[in-house]
Design an enzyme around this catalytic site. Sequence first.
Site, PDB file in Angstrom:
ATOM      1  N   SER B  46       0.866  -1.165   0.000  1.00 50.29           N
ATOM      2  CA  SER B  46       0.000   0.000   0.000  1.00 50.29           C
ATOM      3  C   SER B  46       0.908   1.222   0.000  1.00 50.29           C
ATOM      4  O   SER B  46       1.836   1.307   0.811  1.00 50.29           O
ATOM      5  CB  SER B  46      -0.922  -0.006   1.220  1.00 50.29           C
ATOM      6  N   GLU B  47       0.657   2.157  -0.920  1.00 44.95           N
ATOM      7  CA  GLU B  47       1.656   3.184  -1.197  1.00 44.95           C
ATOM      8  C   GLU B  47       1.861   4.187  -0.072  1.00 44.95           C
ATOM      9  O   GLU B  47       2.797   4.979  -0.113  1.00 44.95           O
ATOM     10  CB  GLU B  47       1.355   3.892  -2.521  1.00 44.95           C
ATOM     11  N   ASN B  48       1.008   4.158   0.940  1.00 47.40           N
ATOM     12  CA  ASN B  48       1.279   5.032   2.084  1.00 47.40           C
ATOM     13  C   ASN B  48       2.394   4.475   2.967  1.00 47.40           C
ATOM     14  O   ASN B  48       2.858   5.161   3.877  1.00 47.40           O
ATOM     15  CB  ASN B  48       0.010   5.270   2.911  1.00 47.40           C
TER      16      ASN B  48
END
Lengths: 232, 218
Positions: B46-48
């Site tokens: 997840s890119e966060n």
Amino acid sequence: MINKKVASVEAALSGVEDGMTLMLGGFGLSGIPENSISQLVKLNVKGLTCISNNAGVDGFGLGLLLHKRQIKKMVSSYVGENAEFERQMLSGELEVELIPQGTLAERCRAAQSGFPAFYTPAGYGTEVAEGKETREFNGKMYVLEHAFKADFAFVKAWKGDEAGNLIFKGTARNFNPNMCGAAKITVAEVEELLPVGSLDPNQIHIPGIFVHRIFQGSNYEKRIEQRTVRKK
Amino acid sequence: MALDKNGIAKRIAKEVKNGYYVNLGIGIPTLVANFVREDIEVEFQSENGVLGMGPFPFEGEEDPDLINAGKQTITALPGASFFDSAMSFSMIRGQHVHLTILGAMEVAENGDIANWKIPGYMVKGMGGAMDLVASAENIIVAMTHTNKNGDSKLLKKCSLPLTGVGCVKKIVTDLAVLEVTPEGFKLLERAPGVSVETIKQATEGKLIIERDIPEMDI
């Protein structure tokens, strides 16, 4: 040891003025510098340019500054959770620069690392690339993006020591490490401020050299934006 | 019959192969994780800032310091790691992530995608989508074939501001599986009980039908 500790949030934010450009860590409401934001509200500084991935929600995070019309311009990648933001943007009261999330992170890191600019494939062929220099490398097109210039960076960490060393927790890390040292003055607020020697140097995420002021935060609300659970 | 969201996710899950690092977008793509075979090794990014994302937490175990890119509370599986946003996009831009699955408002027959802005009406922002589509080798779009007004979302040319150019490789909708080729949308499979004629009617862009089109196996 060079001591970066300041006694209060007031001291930590001394020098913040109208019209400044600020970086604020956090993704959604996770890892946002809650204490620094509250102090910005108290100081009532206006005409701010805020570089932050998101713009908070109505009544929390950067939504508090938006509500008081303290922000002139937002530089973000995603702003979909804030009705007041959308209203101000569509009415033209608020200037908004939307940029790809990876580009936002890298423009922080470039500022931190002394790179004036870099090429990225993100946004090529879209309105994000309009007016920007493009260049082909190995048959693929890239867009030139510049390092940010900011007056203050406000970050939030889990643990820190008086030398300014920081450790983050979970996905509350996000943009916080990339903003450290990316502005003229970096202010870190931490859930737990410890004496030097308390943190294992092997575990430090951000060395204190990137942090100018550190203070013990208080009353963290840590609001959850999308509480999702499964049944036992 | 047209597939529901879970049906689309279930079909896309078959594209997830052993050894893949996969980035899932918000909406239908998030559901894909529920249908991936259990006998293969896959990690979700997840890119966060998390690799090795697990399912939603049990009630009472939510952690505000552990969320996904949709700001939902999540868990981390054994072997997971956390990292900053710049490193997260190094994984993406550097093509270390093998597969990106994301939603779209429109896809054009040349692979252009639009999913971040409706001028004058809705501007949410692109988040990580522009980085993802500009970088990923393998991009699958999950979406309904038509919008709420019944208009096709598979177009000759996108009408909305673009997120990326010529990047989409495959599309899974409630009606069909299609591959984006230099000649247009190549129909690969149809949803159970959905006729080729229905898919033709719902596709504005050039549709290529080379053979008998099998039903999806889901």
